[in-house]
Design a protein around this motif. Structure first.
Motif, PDB file in Angstrom:
ATOM      1  N   GLY A  62       0.800  -1.214   0.000  1.00 21.91           N
ATOM      2  CA  GLY A  62       0.000   0.000   0.000  1.00 21.91           C
ATOM      3  C   GLY A  62       0.829   1.258   0.000  1.00 21.91           C
ATOM      4  O   GLY A  62       0.420   2.294  -0.546  1.00 21.91           O
ATOM      5  N   ALA A  63       2.030   1.198   0.608  1.00 25.11           N
ATOM      6  CA  ALA A  63       2.893   2.373   0.631  1.00 25.11           C
ATOM      7  C   ALA A  63       3.378   2.732  -0.768  1.00 25.11           C
ATOM      8  O   ALA A  63       3.434   3.900  -1.150  1.00 25.11           O
ATOM      9  CB  ALA A  63       4.094   2.127   1.554  1.00 25.11           C
ATOM     10  N   VAL A  64       3.715   1.728  -1.575  1.00 28.50           N
ATOM     11  CA  VAL A  64       4.189   1.977  -2.936  1.00 28.50           C
ATOM     12  C   VAL A  64       3.045   2.508  -3.805  1.00 28.50           C
ATOM     13  O   VAL A  64       3.225   3.442  -4.598  1.00 28.50           O
ATOM     14  CB  VAL A  64       4.783   0.694  -3.549  1.00 28.50           C
ATOM     15  CG1 VAL A  64       5.346   0.977  -4.938  1.00 28.50           C
ATOM     16  CG2 VAL A  64       5.864   0.128  -2.653  1.00 28.50           C
ATOM     17  N   ILE A  65       1.868   1.911  -3.661  1.00 22.90           N
ATOM     18  CA  ILE A  65       0.700   2.398  -4.400  1.00 22.90           C
ATOM     19  C   ILE A  65       0.451   3.865  -4.075  1.00 22.90           C
ATOM     20  O   ILE A  65       0.286   4.706  -4.966  1.00 22.90           O
ATOM     21  CB  ILE A  65      -0.538   1.559  -4.046  1.00 22.90           C
ATOM     22  CG1 ILE A  65      -0.364   0.128  -4.530  1.00 22.90           C
ATOM     23  CG2 ILE A  65      -1.801   2.176  -4.651  1.00 22.90           C
ATOM     24  CD1 ILE A  65      -1.431  -0.816  -4.018  1.00 22.90           C
ATOM     25  N   ALA A  66       0.398   4.162  -2.770  1.00 25.10           N
ATOM     26  CA  ALA A  66       0.071   5.518  -2.333  1.00 25.10           C
ATOM     27  C   ALA A  66       1.138   6.521  -2.746  1.00 25.10           C
ATOM     28  O   ALA A  66       0.821   7.654  -3.146  1.00 25.10           O
ATOM     29  CB  ALA A  66      -0.120   5.541  -0.821  1.00 25.10           C
ATOM     30  N   GLN A  67       2.412   6.145  -2.666  1.00 22.38           N
ATOM     31  CA  GLN A  67       3.460   7.091  -3.035  1.00 22.38           C
ATOM     32  C   GLN A  67       3.531   7.302  -4.538  1.00 22.38           C
ATOM     33  O   GLN A  67       3.860   8.403  -4.998  1.00 22.38           O
ATOM     34  CB  GLN A  67       4.805   6.631  -2.460  1.00 22.38           C
ATOM     35  CG  GLN A  67       4.848   6.781  -0.943  1.00 22.38           C
ATOM     36  CD  GLN A  67       6.238   6.607  -0.363  1.00 22.38           C
ATOM     37  OE1 GLN A  67       7.061   5.844  -0.866  1.00 22.38           O
ATOM     38  NE2 GLN A  67       6.502   7.309   0.725  1.00 22.38           N
ATOM     39  N   CYS A  68       3.204   6.280  -5.323  1.00 27.33           N
ATOM     40  CA  CYS A  68       3.099   6.487  -6.773  1.00 27.33           C
ATOM     41  C   CYS A  68       1.985   7.482  -7.078  1.00 27.33           C
ATOM     42  O   CYS A  68       2.135   8.370  -7.929  1.00 27.33           O
ATOM     43  CB  CYS A  68       2.833   5.174  -7.482  1.00 27.33           C
ATOM     44  SG  CYS A  68       4.292   4.147  -7.755  1.00 27.33           S
ATOM     45  N   LEU A  69       0.851   7.332  -6.404  1.00 26.89           N
ATOM     46  CA  LEU A  69      -0.248   8.274  -6.587  1.00 26.89           C
ATOM     47  C   LEU A  69       0.167   9.673  -6.153  1.00 26.89           C
ATOM     48  O   LEU A  69      -0.110  10.659  -6.857  1.00 26.89           O
ATOM     49  CB  LEU A  69      -1.462   7.814  -5.779  1.00 26.89           C
ATOM     50  CG  LEU A  69      -2.666   8.757  -5.741  1.00 26.89           C
ATOM     51  CD1 LEU A  69      -3.155   9.090  -7.145  1.00 26.89           C
ATOM     52  CD2 LEU A  69      -3.791   8.156  -4.907  1.00 26.89           C
ATOM     53  N   SER A  70       0.849   9.780  -5.021  1.00 28.38           N
ATOM     54  CA  SER A  70       1.313  11.087  -4.548  1.00 28.38           C
ATOM     55  C   SER A  70       2.249  11.744  -5.555  1.00 28.38           C
ATOM     56  O   SER A  70       2.148  12.942  -5.838  1.00 28.38           O
ATOM     57  CB  SER A  70       2.031  10.938  -3.196  1.00 28.38           C
ATOM     58  OG  SER A  70       1.151  10.495  -2.192  1.00 28.38           O
TER      59      SER A  70
END
Length: 355
Positions: A62-70
């Motif tokens: 989830g951290a990678v997903i969220a940081q890609c979105l950010s």
């Protein structure tokens, strides 16, 4: 440019992390990015160390997903909102190596914008995603609309945050989920439901981008457990399975061995109790968020309805499983009953996570 090693877990960032910002929610600090201007204008890295869940192959997805979105949100106009995100995990992320996020500006139009993001370690992609953004109020006056209705559910309980809580978000399982009404209930008709929200209030400065990134982080926490739990498959079926999980830890010295054993034993006992009670609500990690959908309505913009720091009702089901894979859908409603997101994931290697 120096690598910074942060004891005692030897987690790595490229730049020395700044102090935590007390004006922001914990999840905002977790997902903070730092631009790497020496490489390019649209290149970023994780500001703070990344979490490697006990027993997992790599960092929390989830951290990678969220940081890609950010990262992608930093390259579009402020009035553009993400409406879909298609993701693929390529390799397990390593918590001892920083991640570098490369954003490509595929297209920016008046109503839509497209971005691709690659998360890389050692120069290789570990995760890739394509995102589509829509400008606010660009759908015109004439609309065709329909939506999924929020299921009946008891309201969330306002409980104090335990002092030992480490997760930047919290959840409450609904024990009345219609999971195992009888042995004749079809697996595809069973559902898992729970309330989720971030801990603390997301800052005003974070804007809608912070809420969306926080939701992306949370949404990846419950996928992989859904298929197995609907089938009543516990993660740890025997003492030997517990020992295999302990031996599989990437950094077994990160935590006291007694604490690790207690952690897995408590997890196994909890799952066994859930099976006996017939409520099987899961909280295990997963690997891919395949879409985040928005609602168009008469408000300023549909995604404003998604506040990650207020309770969101999540309902998950699995319409199909086979060939070592399982399809899981996740619908999310705001407390007011607005359908704010739909997530779909095809889970691979289910039994790699359920020993």
């Amino acid at each position: 440019m120096a690598l910074v090693f942060i004891s005692p877990r030897l987690l790595v960032t490229i730049f020395e992390p700044p102090p935590l910002d007390p004006s922001k929610a914990a999840i905002e600090n977790v997902l903070e990015l730092t631009p790497i201007s020496d490489i390019g204008p649209d290149v970023f890295t994780n500001t703070r160390p990344l979490w490697h869940p006990p027993g997992a192959r790599g960092i929390y997805g989830g951290a990678v997903i969220a940081q890609c979105l950010s990262a992608a949100q930093l390259t579009v106009p402020d009035n553009f909102f993400v409406h879909s995100m298609h993701c693929y995990f390529v390799l397990a992320g390593d918590s001892e190596i920083p991640i570098v996020y490369h954003v490509e500006r595929v297209r920016t139009g008046r109503s839509y914008a497209t971005r691709t993001v690659q998360a890389r370690q050692r120069g290789r992609p570990i995760f890739t995603t394509t995102l589509s953004f829509n400008a606010a109020n660009s759908g015109g006056k004439r609309k065709v609309e329909h939506d999924s209705k929020m299921p009946d559910a008891p309201p969330p309980k306002e409980l104090p945050t335990p002092p030992e809580a480490r997760s930047p978000f919290e959840s409450q399982r609904l024990d009345d989920s219609p999971l195992l009404i009888s042995d004749d209930t079809n697996i595809e008709d069973r559902k898992l439901r729970q309330w989720i929200r971030t801990r603390g209030k997301i800052s005003q400065a974070g804007g809608h981008q912070a809420h969306l990134s926080a939701f992306a982080y949370m949404s990846d926490s419950y996928f992989i457990g859904t298929v197995a739990r609907l089938h009543q498959i516990p993660r740890f079926s025997s003492p030997a399975a517990l020992q295999r999980a302990l031996k599989a830890l990437k950094n077994p010295s990160d935590l006291d061995s007694e604490a690790l054993s207690r952690y897995f034993k408590e997890l196994a006992d909890e799952e066994a109790a859930e099976i006996r009670a017939g409520t099987l609500n899961g909280t295990l990690t997963a690997n891919r968020l395949s879409s985040i959908m928005k609602r168009n309505d008469s408000r300023e913009i549909g995604m404003i309805a998604l506040r990650a720091d207020d309770w969101l009702l999540v309902s998950m089901d699995s319409p199909w499983a086979g060939e070592g894979r399982g399809l899981v859908t996740q619908k999310v409603w705001s407390r007011e009953g607005v359908h704010v997101a739909t997530c779909i994931q095809e889970v691979f290697s289910i039994f790699d996570f359920y020993l």
